[in-house]
Design an enzyme around this catalytic site. Structure first.
Site, PDB file in Angstrom:
ATOM      1  N   SER A  66      87.059 -14.592 112.801  1.00 52.78           N
ATOM      2  CA  SER A  66      88.113 -14.810 113.792  1.00 52.78           C
ATOM      3  C   SER A  66      89.491 -14.715 113.119  1.00 52.78           C
ATOM      4  CB  SER A  66      87.913 -16.162 114.479  1.00 52.78           C
ATOM      5  OG  SER A  66      88.714 -16.255 115.635  1.00 52.78           O
ATOM      6  N   HIS A 120      82.431 -13.349 120.785  1.00 50.06           N
ATOM      7  CA  HIS A 120      83.241 -13.596 119.596  1.00 50.06           C
ATOM      8  C   HIS A 120      82.438 -14.387 118.560  1.00 50.06           C
ATOM      9  CE1 HIS A 120      86.934 -14.071 117.365  1.00 50.06           C
ATOM     10  NE2 HIS A 120      86.853 -15.389 117.402  1.00 50.06           N
ATOM     11  N   ASP A 148      84.160  -9.328 123.319  1.00 49.56           N
ATOM     12  CA  ASP A 148      85.156  -9.993 122.479  1.00 49.56           C
ATOM     13  C   ASP A 148      86.445  -9.185 122.573  1.00 49.56           C
ATOM     14  OD1 ASP A 148      86.722 -11.091 120.475  1.00 49.56           O
ATOM     15  OD2 ASP A 148      85.226 -10.866 118.890  1.00 49.56           O
TER      16      ASP A 148
END
Length: 208
Positions: free
Chosen positions: A4, A127, A97
């Site tokens: 991330s 994600h 995502d």
């Protein structure tokens, strides 16, 4: 390696280390945030399918993250950096995502720059799906372990070769870098002024 927002962090230092003559043996990115300008035209198309992330919140995060830097600065958005000369890159991404479109842009730029690039995309996944306790997540974790092991196998040779070609890097400076890593992390301001090979030891410690 990172995921991330933490998926952006390894790539920016990889670019900086490359500029100092240090090429990392592997950069592993999991659902990375690569462009904090959120300007990819495909993001609004993916947005309705993403149950976790939203562009409005991402913009708020970007403003806090960038500090005084421009959003297009490669330190903030490594997608805008020159990728030539980097070591192999592996990216894990799911199609649900909103960061997925930028992973494809990174793949295109890396290949155009002659960088070995592996895009591991899973249809229908969200994600950071490799960190989720699902079948797809577990399979991705196994793939990550295999890639990391391959990186470890080559990291000693890379580190030794780099050390031989960088003057002024003593055993004490390398030990100092490793101590700084343990205490503060590899991005600490305490790392400024440490020779690049010493920082390589820190990077390898945290990446592998």
């Amino acid at each position: 390696a990172g995921d991330s927002a933490g998926g952006q962090i390894p790539l920016s230092p990889a670019l900086a280390l490359r500029d100092e003559g240090v090429v990392l043996p592997r950069t592993m990115l999991i659902s990375p945030a690569l462009d904090l300008s959120w300007s990819n035209p495909r993001i609004p198309i993916v947005q309705p399918t993403d149950p976790w992330l939203g562009t409005p919140g991402g913009r708020v995060l970007a403003e806090h993250w960038r500090g005084e830097l421009d959003l297009l600065d490669p330190v903030v958005s490594p997608l805008f950096g020159d990728l030539a000369g980097l070591g192999p890159i592996t990216v894990f991404t799911g199609t649900r995502d909103i960061l997925n479109p930028d992973a494809h842009v990174l793949a295109e730029k890396a290949r155009a720059a002659g960088v070995s690039f592996e895009l591991r995309e899973e249809a229908g996944q969200v994600h950071v799906y490799p960190l989720v306790p699902t079948r797809a997540g577990r399979e991705a974790q196994e793939q990550i372990v295999e890639a990391v092991r391959a990186g470890v196998a080559g990291s000693t040779l890379v580190a030794n070769a780099s050390r031989e070609h960088v003057t002024g890097t003593s055993d004490s400076s390398i030990r100092h870098a490793q101590t700084t890593c343990r205490r503060y992390g590899s991005s600490s301001p305490a790392h400024r002024g440490i020779p690049p090979t010493a920082r390589l030891g820190c990077s390898l410690r945290f990446r592998y």
